[in-house]
Scaffold this motif. Structure first.
Motif, short mmCIF file in Angstrom:
data_model
loop_
_atom_site.label_atom_id
_atom_site.label_comp_id
_atom_site.label_asym_id
_atom_site.label_seq_id
_atom_site.Cartn_x
_atom_site.Cartn_y
_atom_site.Cartn_z
N ALA A 69 31.68 -12.97 6.31
CA ALA A 69 32.55 -12.03 7.02
C ALA A 69 32.33 -12.12 8.53
O ALA A 69 33.29 -12.08 9.31
CB ALA A 69 32.29 -10.60 6.53
N MET B 83 33.99 -15.18 9.85
CA MET B 83 35.45 -15.00 9.89
C MET B 83 35.87 -14.15 11.08
O MET B 83 36.84 -14.44 11.78
CB MET B 83 35.93 -14.30 8.61
N ARG C 140 41.97 -17.04 11.59
CA ARG C 140 41.56 -15.94 10.71
C ARG C 140 42.46 -15.76 9.49
O ARG C 140 41.94 -15.57 8.40
CB ARG C 140 41.48 -14.64 11.52
N MET D 145 41.04 -15.90 5.69
CA MET D 145 41.29 -14.75 4.81
C MET D 145 41.93 -15.23 3.51
O MET D 145 41.54 -14.84 2.42
CB MET D 145 42.24 -13.81 5.54
N LEU E 187 35.85 -8.69 2.15
CA LEU E 187 37.02 -8.10 2.81
C LEU E 187 36.70 -6.80 3.57
O LEU E 187 37.07 -6.69 4.74
CB LEU E 187 38.17 -7.91 1.81
N TYR F 44 34.60 -7.78 6.61
CA TYR F 44 35.42 -8.45 7.62
C TYR F 44 36.24 -7.44 8.41
O TYR F 44 36.33 -7.51 9.64
CB TYR F 44 36.32 -9.47 6.94
N SER F 45 36.82 -6.45 7.69
CA SER F 45 37.70 -5.53 8.41
C SER F 45 36.91 -4.65 9.38
O SER F 45 37.42 -4.32 10.45
CB SER F 45 38.54 -4.70 7.44
N GLU G 44 35.73 -7.18 12.33
CA GLU G 44 36.81 -7.67 13.18
C GLU G 44 37.18 -6.63 14.24
O GLU G 44 37.55 -6.97 15.35
CB GLU G 44 38.02 -8.00 12.32
#
Lengths: 383, 296
Positions: free
Chosen positions: B100, B103, B111, B115, B180, B183-184, B187
C-alpha cells in the motif's frame, strides 16, 4: 520602514553595504533544472544574519525552489549554496541549522499543539525538562498558552499559523524559512500578523527568509526584497530603494502602480537627461538619474502616480508639466486617482489625497488639466 | 407517508435477507435432530392454532448449546480459529503495508494500474485460485521443484496440508482487503508533513514511524477487521490446504451440516460464532464512526 527593522549596536542595520560583513547565506552561480525547465538560472545572492529577506515574484518565478534548496528538499543542479560558511550540498534537511514554516502549515494532525511545538526539540539532544521550558516559552511568544492541549483541527486558521511559527522557531534555527506564511489568512489578520512576525523576528534575532507573491507584504516586513522573474533576480534592494529606484521596467511595474512613458534620452548634464516622448512636446526633464544612458537611445521613463500633481493652471515651480484631459476619476475616499490622457493618446495615472471635501474639487471629467512633477520624481529605465 | 414508505423499503430488505434467516438459524439451534425432512423437530404447525404454538415453544431447549460445552472439539476449534485469524491478520498487515505504501508513493499516473492489479485476482474464481495453491505447494509442486532445481533444498518441503499452507492461502486471499483501506489512508497523507518532520530533525525512518504510521492507524484498523472477521469463519481454505491437521470452526460447522447432518448442533455453532464476532464488528463500526467524525 527604517524604525521597524532590527537595529544592531550602532547605526542603521545595513550589513549589505558593509564590505567586511560575512553573509550567513551565499548562493554562488546556482542553477536548478527540472528536466528541460530551468527553475533557477545562474543565481548569485548573499543574505546576512538578522535580515528579514523577502523573495518576491509571480508564481513559477523560482522563489519556492530557492527556499526548498535552502531547506534541503532540493539540491542545486550547478553552483554552491553555503549557510554559515559551510557548503550545504551533502547536508540532509534534518541536519541543517534551518527550519521551515510551510505554506500549508503541515501541522501534525495527530499531535496536540504542545506536541507539535515539542516535536523538533524531542529529536534534538535537549534534556526533557528544558524541552518543557522551551515549549512554554514558544507558547508565550505566540500567545497560544490556552490552546496547548488542543489538536490542530480544533483551533482557528490564525492560531494554526502561530503554531506553525512556534514549531519552526522552537529549535532556535540560524535561519527560518517562511513559505507564503500568511497566504491563508484574511486581509485584516494578515496585516496584524505581519507586524507580529516582525516583532518576533526582532525578539529572537533569527534570520528570516520569506517567500511571497504579495508585494505589500514584502515591503512591510522585509529589510531587503529580491524581485524575481523566470528564475532570475531582477533586483535586490531595501523596500524604499526598490520602490523609488527600480532598475528595470519589470520591477517598476511589479511593485506598486507606475506610469511608463517611452521616449528617447539626451544627456543634458551630470545625471540629468531630457526624455523626448512625443513630437512637438517639451521633453521631460530628469535629474538625479543614476543610470548611464547613451544619447539617442530608447528609454522608458517611470513615475509613480502619487508623485504627480493635477492642477487647472500650469504651475510655475515645476520643470515638467504635461497638458491633458481627465478621462476617468477613481474615488477611494482618502485618495482619488485621475486618469489623464495626454495628446497622442498616452494615459497617465495621478493619485492625490482628498485634502478637501469632494464638493470642493475644482475639476471633473473632460476638463483640461496640467499634470506636473519635479525633475527628480521619476527614473529613466533602459531595460 | 412517503417518508415512511421510503424508510420501509431498505428495512424490509434487511428483515427479509438478514433477520428472518437468522431467526430461522436460532430456531434450528434450539431444536432436536430427527430423521426427517427437514432433519429436525419440532416444526411449527400453524393449523393447530394457539395451542400448537405453545406446544412448539415448549419443545425448544438449549440442549445443543450444552452439548457444545461437553465436547472439547468445539472450544478447541473456536480457539484455533481465533489464533489463526489473529496470526494471519498480522501477517497480512505486514505484507500489505509495504504494498500500500509503495502504491501511495508511486507516480500518480501509475496508481490506477496498480490498484487494478490488486483487484485483478477477484476476476477469477476464488476456488480455482485456492486449488492452484495446491499445485504450487504440493510435495511435487512448483515451489518444491523450483527450490530443488536451484539447489536450495534436497528433499521436498512438506507445506501442503500443514497450518503453513493455511496461512499462505489466507494471506494470499485476503491481501486486497488489507491493501485497499491502507492505500486509501496513505494516499491522503500530505507529503509536506513528512518534509516538516525531516525539517524538524527526523531521519526518514523516524518520520515514517512518528508521522506516517500513526496517521495510517484508521486504515490499519479497518483492514485488520476486514481480514479478521471473515477469516474467523473461513472454511474453504483450511479444507483445501490444511488437511486434517488444521482445526477451524468453519470446517467443524461444515462437517456438522453435511457429514453428520446434525443441523441443530451446526446452527448452535453458527450462533455462537456470530455472538463472538459481534464484539469485533461493533468495535469496527465505532472506529469507522470516529473516523467520520474526525474528518467531518
Amino acid at each position: 520602514m527604517a524604525d521597524t527593522t532590527p537595529m544592531p549596536h550602532e547605526g542603521i542595520f545595513a550589513p549589505w553595504d558593509d564590505p567586511d560583513a560575512v553573509p550567513l547565506i551565499r548562493f554562488r552561480n546556482v542553477t536548478k533544472r527540472f528536466g528541460d525547465f530551468t527553475a533557477i538560472d545562474d543565481l548569485t545572492l548573499d543574505i546576512y544574519e538578522r535580515e528579514f529577506f523577502a523573495l518576491l515574484g509571480p508564481s513559477g518565478c523560482g522563489k519556492t525552489t530557492m527556499m526548498r534548496m535552502l531547506a534541503g528538499f532540493e539540491t542545486p543542479t550547478e553552483g554552491v549554496i553555503e549557510i554559515g560558511g559551510r557548503d550545504m550540498a551533502r547536508v540532509p534537511p534534518n541536519q541543517r541549522p534551518v527550519n521551515m514554516m510551510f505554506q500549508s502549515y503541515a501541522l501534525f494532525p495527530h499531535l496536540s499543539v504542545y506536541d507539535n511545538i515539542a516535536f523538533g526539540l524531542k529529536r534534538s539532544d535537549m534534556p526533557k525538562d528544558q524541552i518543557a521550558d522551551r515549549v512554554a516559552e514558544m507558547l508565550r511568544l505566540t500567545r497560544l498558552e490556552k490552546f496547548a492541549k488542543r489538536k490542530p483541527h480544533m483551533i482557528s486558521g490564525g492560531q494554526r499559523q502561530r503554531v506553525a511559527l512556534a514549531r519552526s522557531l522552537a529549535k532556535a534555527p540560524k535561519l527560518l524559512l517562511l513559505d507564503e506564511p500568511l497566504g491563508a489568512l484574511d486581509k485584516k489578520l494578515r496585516e496584524e500578523t505581519q507586524f507580529e512576525l516582525m516583532d518576533i523576528q526582532e525578539k529572537t534575532g533569527t534570520t528570516f527568509v520569506i517567500v511571497t507573491h504579495d508585494q505589500e507584504e514584502a515591503m512591510t516586513v522585509a529589510t531587503r526584497v529580491a524581485v524575481m522573474d523566470a528564475g532570475r533576480i531582477e533586483q535586490v534592494d531595501t523596500p524604499p530603494a526598490i520602490y523609488e529606484g527600480p532598475k528595470t521596467v519589470y520591477v517598476a511595474d511589479f511593485i506598486g502602480d507606475v506610469n511608463l512613458i517611452e521616449g528617447t534620452a539626451t544627456k543634458t548634464g551630470e545625471h540629468a537627461y531630457d526624455v523626448a516622448y512625443a513630437a512637438g512636446r517639451d521633453p521631460i526633464k530628469v535629474s538625479e538619474c543614476m543610470a548611464e544612458v547613451a544619447d539617442g537611445s530608447a528609454v522608458t521613463f517611470a513615475i509613480r502616480p502619487e508623485k504627480l500633481l493635477v492642477t487647472r493652471e500650469r504651475p510655475e515651480d515645476r520643470p515638467n508639466a504635461l497638458e491633458g484631459t481627465i478621462i476617468d476619476i477613481g474615488y477611494l475616499g482618502n485618495l482619488s486617482t485621475y486618469h489623464v490622457e495626454l495628446p497622442g493618446g498616452q494615459m497617465v495615472k495621478a493619485t492625490m489625497t482628498n485634502a478637501s471635501r469632494i464638493s470642493r474639487r475644482d475639476f471633473t471629467w473632460e476638463d483640461k488639466v496640467w499634470v506636473s512633477f519635479r525633475a527628480s520624481a521619476g527614473v529613466v529605465l533602459t531595460e | 407517508m412517503k417518508r415512511i414508505a421510503l424508510i420501509l423499503l431498505p428495512y424490509s430488505w434487511l428483515v427479509a435477507l438478514f433477520l428472518v434467516p437468522f431467526l430461522i438459524v436460532i430456531k434450528i439451534s434450539l431444536s432436536d435432530i430427527a430423521l426427517a425432512i427437514p432433519p429436525y423437530t419440532p416444526n411449527l404447525d400453524l393449523s393447530a392454532g394457539w395451542q400448537g404454538f405453545k406446544d412448539f415453544i415448549s419443545q425448544l431447549d438449549f440442549d445443543n448449546f450444552v452439548f457444545l460445552t461437553t465436547d472439547d472439539l468445539y472450544w478447541k476449534a473456536y480457539l484455533s480459529s481465533l489464533r489463526i485469524a489473529v496470526v494471519s491478520t498480522l501477517i497480512t498487515l505486514l505484507v500489505a503495508y509495504p504494498i500500500a505504501y509503495g502504491m501511495a508513493r508511486a507516480p500518480e499516473e501509475w496508481r490506477p494500474t496498480l490498484m487494478m492489479l490488486v483487484i485483478l485476482p477477484f476476476w477469477s474464481s476464488f476456488l480455482i485460485r485456492v486449488y492452484s495453491w495446491k499445485a504450487i505447494l504440493a510435495n511435487e509442486g512448483l515451489l518444491n521443484q523450483l527450490l530443488i532445481a536451484i539447489g536450495v533444498i534436497d528433499e521436498p518441503l512438506l507445506i501442503l496440508n500443514t497450518p503453513t499452507a493455511v496461512y499462505i492461502g489466507i494471506v494470499y486471499t485476503y491481501l486486497p482487503f488489507m491493501v485497499l483501506p491502507l492505500y486509501s489512508t496513505l494516499e491522503k497523507l500530505d507529503a509536506s508533513l513528512l518534509e516538516a518532520a525531516e525539517d524538524l530533525g527526523c531521519t526518514r525512518f523516524q518520520a515514517f514511524w512518528l508521522v506516517t504510521f500513526p496517521l495510517s492507524r484508521n486504515g490499519i484498523i479497518a483492514g485488520c477487521f476486514l481480514v479478521f472477521i471473515p477469516v474467523m469463519g473461513e472454511f474453504v481454505i483450511p479444507a483445501l490446504l490444511g488437511g486434517s491437521q488444521t482445526l477451524m470452526i468453519g470446517k467443524v460447522l461444515w462437517e456438522e451440516f453435511f457429514s453428520n447432518r446434525d443441523w441443530p448442533v451446526a446452527s448452535a455453532v453458527a450462533v455462537i460464532l456470530l455472538a463472538l464476532l459481534v464484539i469485533p464488528i461493533v468495535l469496527f463500526q465505532r472506529n469507522e464512526e470516529k473516523q467520520r467524525e474526525a474528518e467531518g
